[in-house]
Motif scaffolding. Structure first.
Motif, PDB file in Angstrom:
ATOM      1  N   THR A  43      -0.104  -3.924  -7.085  1.00  0.00           N
ATOM      2  CA  THR A  43      -0.634  -3.313  -8.292  1.00  0.00           C
ATOM      3  C   THR A  43      -0.249  -1.620  -7.713  1.00  0.00           C
ATOM      4  O   THR A  43      -0.529  -1.643  -6.365  1.00  0.00           O
ATOM      5  N   ASP A  44      -0.416  -0.702  -8.439  1.00  0.00           N
ATOM      6  CA  ASP A  44      -0.365   0.507  -8.098  1.00  0.00           C
ATOM      7  C   ASP A  44      -1.640   1.083  -7.083  1.00  0.00           C
ATOM      8  O   ASP A  44      -1.583   1.733  -6.124  1.00  0.00           O
ATOM      9  N   GLU A  45      -2.674   0.444  -7.438  1.00  0.00           N
ATOM     10  CA  GLU A  45      -3.815   0.791  -6.727  1.00  0.00           C
ATOM     11  C   GLU A  45      -3.891   0.306  -5.348  1.00  0.00           C
ATOM     12  O   GLU A  45      -4.338   1.057  -4.389  1.00  0.00           O
ATOM     13  N   LYS A  48      -1.708   3.299  -3.325  1.00  0.00           N
ATOM     14  CA  LYS A  48      -2.618   4.514  -3.164  1.00  0.00           C
ATOM     15  C   LYS A  48      -2.849   4.680  -1.501  1.00  0.00           C
ATOM     16  O   LYS A  48      -2.647   5.755  -0.966  1.00  0.00           O
ATOM     17  N   LYS A 100       7.110   4.385  -5.377  1.00  0.00           N
ATOM     18  CA  LYS A 100       6.192   5.474  -5.207  1.00  0.00           C
ATOM     19  C   LYS A 100       6.593   6.465  -4.060  1.00  0.00           C
ATOM     20  O   LYS A 100       5.907   7.339  -3.501  1.00  0.00           O
TER      21      LYS A 100
END
Length: 341
Positions: A43-45, A48, A100
């Motif tokens: 996931t994007d989380e 990060k 990203k």
């Protein structure tokens, strides 16, 4: 008017000459982090925290598994593996990182049952060598195709396989040709710190890859200056090999456990006899950044390692700098290496 035009032409000519004599900009250092594959979809989380390191690269590690040295078949892309270690999960993980702004080194690796060191692979007969070669080739070429399909920046063809490399040089030469036929990006191999000098195919690689677990200090908590002193003999060795092959050194892995005597045998995990020591990890990393990462023969490296899931972070003395003093050390150092805008 003619005099004015002549002066303008002379100015343009001088500007062009000056532009031609300016040295080319140094390539951006590879500020990498090694990423532990996820059990479930990424996931994007999860991405990060890697951006918080000020990293520009991430290493993705799908695994192939050998039961033991008596059963050398490399098994990969199995439904029994975690999502992030299979072809579909690896592909999706790469694409997520790239979305990203992170470049990727794809670094497929072997894990042998009971944690047997991969550098000791040695087969007693041709039949078992053949089994290893056929299955390792399939493993690597499958991921070379993933690397090409996803346009990753770099592909690592093997990690710490010194006995295999020494015993079967012709296999490796053929394998490199087959990889090149599939994947058009940069290649490296990850030689261990004590054997990388003996790799016979560095001239066929784009970078000299080293898993940089060099012993640099016998102290319980080395300070930065003593750790830098411990690096000096290794830097002579590294720079000499770089000049010999006219290729830059890449730390395919580097890092330290957060425990006492972390610089003595950096390849070891810390057992119960060693106490937690975040200062040691912090100082050892800082010494490396202050010295090795400033050399013109150095391309950068990949910190070992970042865990994606909180359930797997409870490693107080392990290599990861997550939630430790060294996390800020890495972030600050990588941030300082960013090209000035």
């Amino acid at each position: 008017m003619n005099k004015f035009l002549s002066l303008c032409f002379l100015g343009i000519l001088l500007s062009a000459c000056n532009a031609q004599t300016e040295p080319p900009a140094a390539p951006e250092l590879i500020r990498g982090v090694s990423f532990v594959a996820t059990r479930n979809a990424i996931t994007d989380e999860i991405v990060k925290p890697l951006l918080n390191y000020n990293a520009n690269y991430v290493a993705v590690h799908p695994y192939g598994f050998m039961r033991d040295l008596e059963n050398p078949a490399v098994i990969h892309n199995s439904e029994r593996q975690w999502w992030g270690e299979r072809v579909d999960g690896t592909t999706a993980t790469i694409e997520t990182f790239q979305s990203k702004g992170l470049k990727v080194m794809l670094k497929p690796q072997i894990w042998i049952g009971r944690g047997i060191y991969t550098g000791t692979i040695d087969m007693p007969d041709d039949s078992r060598w053949d089994t290893l070669e056929v299955t390792y080739e399939k493993f690597i070429l499958d991921y070379a195709q993933v690397a090409q399909n996803t346009n990753v920046a770099m592909f690592c063809i093997g990690t710490e396989l010194e006995s295999f490399v020494a015993a079967r040089p012709e296999f490796w030469n053929r394998l490199i040709q087959k990889i090149r036929a599939i994947y058009k990006g940069k290649l490296t191999y990850a030689g261990n710190w004590d054997s990388y000098k003996n790799v016979p195919f560095w001239d066929q690689m784009d970078y000299i890859g080293v898993d940089a677990y060099f012993p640099v200090s016998d102290q319980k908590t080395p300070d930065v200056s003593s750790a830098m002193e411990g690096w000096k003999k290794w830097m002579v060795e590294l720079s000499s090999l770089s000049r010999k092959h006219d290729k830059k050194i890449l730390f395919a892995e580097y890092g330290y456990v957060s425990a006492d005597y972390a610089g003595k045998e950096p390849w070891l995990t810390a057992d119960e006899t060693r106490e937690s020591n975040e200062e040691a990890q912090k100082h050892l990393l800082q010494a490396q950044y202050d010295l090795v990462w400033k050399q013109d023969w150095f391309a950068g490296g990949f910190l070992w390692k970042h865990h994606s899931e909180y359930g797997r972070r409870g490693f107080e003395k392990r290599f990861t700098p997550q939630d430790k003093l060294a996390q800020q050390t890495v972030s600050d150092a990588y941030g300082a290496m960013k090209p000035k805008e």
